[in-house]
Design an enzyme around this catalytic site. Structure first.
Site, short mmCIF file in Angstrom:
data_model
loop_
_atom_site.label_atom_id
_atom_site.label_comp_id
_atom_site.label_asym_id
_atom_site.label_seq_id
_atom_site.Cartn_x
_atom_site.Cartn_y
_atom_site.Cartn_z
N TRP A 178 0.74 -1.39 0.18
CA TRP A 178 -0.06 0.00 -0.11
C TRP A 178 0.62 1.22 0.14
CZ3 TRP A 178 -4.49 -1.26 3.99
CH2 TRP A 178 -5.47 -1.99 3.33
N GLU A 224 11.78 2.06 -3.85
CA GLU A 224 11.48 3.19 -3.39
C GLU A 224 12.33 3.79 -1.88
OE1 GLU A 224 7.22 2.96 -3.35
OE2 GLU A 224 7.25 3.02 -5.43
N SER A 264 3.44 -2.68 -12.19
CA SER A 264 2.07 -2.25 -12.74
C SER A 264 1.36 -3.58 -12.89
CB SER A 264 2.32 -1.81 -13.92
OG SER A 264 2.93 -0.39 -13.72
N GLY A 283 1.46 -2.53 -6.12
CA GLY A 283 1.18 -1.39 -5.48
C GLY A 283 -0.39 -0.84 -5.89
N GLY A 284 -0.51 -0.07 -6.93
CA GLY A 284 -1.59 0.73 -7.40
C GLY A 284 -2.96 -0.29 -7.31
C1 PEP Z 1 5.20 -1.75 -5.83
O1 PEP Z 1 4.73 -0.78 -5.09
O2 PEP Z 1 5.94 -2.71 -5.39
C2 PEP Z 1 4.55 -2.05 -7.29
C3 PEP Z 1 4.75 -2.93 -7.95
O3 PEP Z 1 3.89 -0.70 -7.45
P1 PEP Z 1 2.65 -0.96 -8.64
O4 PEP Z 1 1.95 -2.13 -8.84
O5 PEP Z 1 1.83 0.37 -8.53
O6 PEP Z 1 3.71 -0.63 -10.03
#
Ligand code: PEP
Length: 251
Positions: free
Chosen positions: A10, A97, A213, A234-235
């Protein structure tokens, strides 16, 4: 046989009340799934409430980071022991990150991995190349550097509680997913590396998640690849419906 592991990350989203509303909805949507491990990595403030609320369900709650000491003068940090006491089952370590914005290095990642394992947590250890590194043909070398150093010095027993997440930095939060073939290629490199470090048995049982993604529309084809054992998302993990679709990727 590796049990697939679908895990949300998250990041810095959701207050406690938002997190609990998600959990209530998600429990109903994924309650019947028993052949996939399900996790949510959440902000520290929501962990205790989430873990209490998830008791008796098939959803594991985890932290998104921890320190390598169990206590000390480290303002703003949270220890592995604190995560355990809050009810966490796992922790994400070395997310790109964290490496990019908070100065995390292979060395600190390795210390955190060891401390988290010692506290009894499952560790999701992240690795992955930037776009510039991919374009320079350095993907395998960068991933090998992250993996080798991140899990250096672990025993074969400790490896049973380690999950590797391959997350190409250029695919995180950008909408650009690695193709299933690109993911498979790097996952195969990681598995070979694990075999070299710990032997074939560990390499064959360690789960390797893909992250970048992933969404309901592409999860199935990515999960179909032989060396992809799960997803770190993530998203698309922020809404219960979307999260449930990811977890139900086989349906
Ligand atoms: C993540 O935060 O580990 C990630 C893969 O983000 P997203 O799915 O938004 O690309």
């Amino acid at each position: 046989m590796r049990t697939p592991f679908i895990c949300g990350n998250w990041k810095m989203y959701k207050t406690v009340s938002e997190a609990m509303a998600f959990l209530d909805a998600a429990k109903g949507l994924v309650g019947g799934v028993n052949d996939v491990d399900i996790g949510i990595g959440a902000p520290a403030t929501a962990l205790k409430s989430l873990a209490d609320g998830a008791k008796g369900s098939n959803i594991m709650i985890g932290g998104e980071n921890c320190h390598w000491e169990n206590e000390g003068a480290f303002t703003g940090e949270i220890s592995p022991q604190m995560l355990v006491e809050a009810g966490c089952k796992f922790v994400i370590i070395g997310h790109s990150e964290r490496r990019r914005y908070f100065g995390e290095t292979n060395e600190t990642v390795n210390k955190k991995v060891k401390a988290a394992l010692a506290a009894g947590l499952v560790v999701i250890m992240c690795c992955g190349e930037t776009l510039a590194e991919r374009e320079a043909g350095k993907t395998d070398a960068v991933v090998a550097d992250h993996v080798k150093n991140g899990i250096a010095g672990l025993s074969m027993d400790e490896m049973a509680k380690v999950v590797i997440a391959y997350e190409p930095v250029w695919a995180i939060g950008t909408g650009k997913t690695a193709t299933p073939e690109q993911a498979q290629d790097v996952h195969a490199v990681i598995r070979k590396l694990l075999a070299g470090m710990f032997g074939d048995a560990v390499a064959q049982t360690t789960r390797i998640q893909y992250g970048g993604s992933v969404k309901p529309e592409n999860v199935r084809e990515i999960m179909a690849k032989p060396d992809v054992d799960g997803a770190l998302v993530g998203g698309a993990s922020l809404k219960p419906d979307s999260f449930a679709k990811l977890v139900n990727f086989k349906a």
